[in-house]
Enzyme design. Structure first.
Site, PDB file in Angstrom:
ATOM      1  N   HIS A   9     117.655  40.540  61.718  1.00 28.66           N
ATOM      2  CA  HIS A   9     116.798  39.694  62.552  1.00 28.66           C
ATOM      3  C   HIS A   9     116.708  38.284  61.989  1.00 28.66           C
ATOM      4  O   HIS A   9     116.967  38.044  60.811  1.00 28.66           O
ATOM      5  CB  HIS A   9     115.399  40.304  62.684  1.00 28.66           C
ATOM      6  CG  HIS A   9     114.691  40.439  61.360  1.00 28.66           C
ATOM      7  ND1 HIS A   9     114.089  39.375  60.715  1.00 28.66           N
ATOM      8  CD2 HIS A   9     114.500  41.518  60.566  1.00 28.66           C
ATOM      9  CE1 HIS A   9     113.561  39.793  59.577  1.00 28.66           C
ATOM     10  NE2 HIS A   9     113.803  41.090  59.457  1.00 28.66           N
ATOM     11  N   THR A  12     111.504  35.275  59.624  1.00 24.11           N
ATOM     12  CA  THR A  12     110.123  35.420  60.093  1.00 24.11           C
ATOM     13  C   THR A  12     109.177  34.568  59.245  1.00 24.11           C
ATOM     14  O   THR A  12     109.542  34.079  58.169  1.00 24.11           O
ATOM     15  CB  THR A  12     109.659  36.887  60.002  1.00 24.11           C
ATOM     16  OG1 THR A  12     109.619  37.265  58.617  1.00 24.11           O
ATOM     17  CG2 THR A  12     110.579  37.819  60.786  1.00 24.11           C
ATOM     18  N   ASN A  15     109.040  36.288  55.972  1.00 19.32           N
ATOM     19  CA  ASN A  15     110.235  36.063  55.141  1.00 19.32           C
ATOM     20  C   ASN A  15     110.076  34.753  54.375  1.00 19.32           C
ATOM     21  O   ASN A  15     110.309  34.692  53.167  1.00 19.32           O
ATOM     22  CB  ASN A  15     111.515  35.953  55.970  1.00 19.32           C
ATOM     23  CG  ASN A  15     112.018  37.234  56.580  1.00 19.32           C
ATOM     24  OD1 ASN A  15     112.630  37.192  57.642  1.00 19.32           O
ATOM     25  ND2 ASN A  15     111.802  38.374  55.951  1.00 19.32           N
ATOM     26  N   GLN A  21     107.315  42.789  54.402  1.00 15.08           N
ATOM     27  CA  GLN A  21     106.935  43.118  55.779  1.00 15.08           C
ATOM     28  C   GLN A  21     106.977  44.610  56.072  1.00 15.08           C
ATOM     29  O   GLN A  21     106.151  45.111  56.823  1.00 15.08           O
ATOM     30  CB  GLN A  21     107.845  42.394  56.779  1.00 15.08           C
ATOM     31  CG  GLN A  21     107.654  40.911  56.768  1.00 15.08           C
ATOM     32  CD  GLN A  21     108.640  40.210  57.665  1.00 15.08           C
ATOM     33  OE1 GLN A  21     108.288  39.861  58.785  1.00 15.08           O
ATOM     34  NE2 GLN A  21     109.846  40.015  57.194  1.00 15.08           N
ATOM     35  N   ARG A  58     110.097  41.620  65.442  1.00 14.17           N
ATOM     36  CA  ARG A  58     111.023  40.603  64.923  1.00 14.17           C
ATOM     37  C   ARG A  58     112.472  40.912  65.285  1.00 14.17           C
ATOM     38  O   ARG A  58     113.266  39.996  65.524  1.00 14.17           O
ATOM     39  CB  ARG A  58     110.835  40.414  63.419  1.00 14.17           C
ATOM     40  CG  ARG A  58     111.070  41.650  62.552  1.00 14.17           C
ATOM     41  CD  ARG A  58     110.526  41.384  61.152  1.00 14.17           C
ATOM     42  NE  ARG A  58     110.812  42.402  60.167  1.00 14.17           N
ATOM     43  CZ  ARG A  58     109.984  43.386  59.833  1.00 14.17           C
ATOM     44  NH1 ARG A  58     108.814  43.510  60.447  1.00 14.17           N
ATOM     45  NH2 ARG A  58     110.321  44.243  58.889  1.00 14.17           N
ATOM     46  N   GLU A  82     112.714  48.972  59.511  1.00 12.96           N
ATOM     47  CA  GLU A  82     112.808  48.652  58.094  1.00 12.96           C
ATOM     48  C   GLU A  82     112.196  49.774  57.269  1.00 12.96           C
ATOM     49  O   GLU A  82     111.434  50.603  57.777  1.00 12.96           O
ATOM     50  CB  GLU A  82     112.077  47.323  57.827  1.00 12.96           C
ATOM     51  CG  GLU A  82     112.137  46.833  56.398  1.00 12.96           C
ATOM     52  CD  GLU A  82     113.549  46.634  55.853  1.00 12.96           C
ATOM     53  OE1 GLU A  82     114.273  47.643  55.686  1.00 12.96           O
ATOM     54  OE2 GLU A  82     113.912  45.488  55.562  1.00 12.96           O
ATOM     55  N   ASP A  84     109.760  51.748  55.029  1.00 13.81           N
ATOM     56  CA  ASP A  84     108.300  51.727  54.943  1.00 13.81           C
ATOM     57  C   ASP A  84     107.930  51.488  53.482  1.00 13.81           C
ATOM     58  O   ASP A  84     108.183  52.338  52.627  1.00 13.81           O
ATOM     59  CB  ASP A  84     107.727  53.059  55.445  1.00 13.81           C
ATOM     60  CG  ASP A  84     106.216  53.077  55.459  1.00 13.81           C
ATOM     61  OD1 ASP A  84     105.580  52.176  54.869  1.00 13.81           O
ATOM     62  OD2 ASP A  84     105.649  54.013  56.058  1.00 13.81           O
ATOM     63  N   ILE A 138     116.881  45.799  54.399  1.00 15.41           N
ATOM     64  CA  ILE A 138     117.087  47.018  53.619  1.00 15.41           C
ATOM     65  C   ILE A 138     117.697  48.123  54.482  1.00 15.41           C
ATOM     66  O   ILE A 138     118.586  48.843  54.043  1.00 15.41           O
ATOM     67  CB  ILE A 138     115.761  47.500  52.972  1.00 15.41           C
ATOM     68  CG1 ILE A 138     115.201  46.427  52.032  1.00 15.41           C
ATOM     69  CG2 ILE A 138     115.958  48.811  52.233  1.00 15.41           C
ATOM     70  CD1 ILE A 138     116.080  46.066  50.855  1.00 15.41           C
TER      71      ILE A 138
END
Length: 168
Positions: A9, A12, A15, A21, A58, A82, A84, A138
């Site tokens: 993505h 953000t 980021n 996030q 995102r 993503e 957790d 990730i």
């Protein structure tokens, strides 16, 4: 053979602030919107049969910008979410160095299992198609680790709006 274009993505707000996030929705910042728009422009004449994204905002927002010139609906899947990060979520990343990982972080085993499920899903759902998938740093690393049968540490980090091609 299915061609998977794996995309991270756009940048953000978090980021840019170096905030972990995880599975929060996230919001593209001005630069992230620009990155997605530039990618959309670069890819407007390429054949794409499907565009899928993580179900986090995102990724969906990035995918919608890329999908626009193709007239394709963005399909979403939680398989692309993503990792957790549990109680590390929302924390300033540089402060996490050296901290003991809490038990509520998604295990590497589960992450890699989801990555394998995602690859199987794409193969089964889009045989012989060209599929662009917008995921996360990730998670995209995990997908590549499973695909190449390598460890996560052997996979180079993806930049925001970077594309990598996998032939499934």
């Amino acid at each position: 053979m299915t061609t998977l274009y794996l995309v991270r993505h756009g940048e953000t707000v978090d980021n840019a602030r170096q905030i972990m996030q995880g599975q929060t929705q996230g919001e593209l910042n001005e630069n992230g919107i620009l990155q997605a728009t530039q990618l959309s422009e670069t890819w407007k004449d390429r054949q794409l049969d499907a565009i899928i994204a993580s179900d986090l905002k995102r990724s969906v927002d990035t995918a919608r910008i890329i999908a626009e010139p193709h007239g394709l609906e963005v399909q979403t899947t939680p398989l692309l979410r993503e990792r957790d990060w549990g109680s590390f979520t929302g924390r300033f990343i540089p402060e996490l160095k050296g901290e003991v990982w809490p038990d509520d972080i998604e295990t590497l085993e589960n992450l890699l299992s989801r990555a394998g499920e995602f690859i199987a899903y794409v193969r089964a759902t889009f045989p012989g198609k060209k599929v662009l998938a917008v995921g996360h740093g990730i998670m995209n690393k995990a997908i590549q680790a499973v695909y190449y049968k390598k460890s996560m540490s052997d996979i180079q980090r993806m930049s925001n709006a970077e594309v990598r091609t996998l032939e499934l």
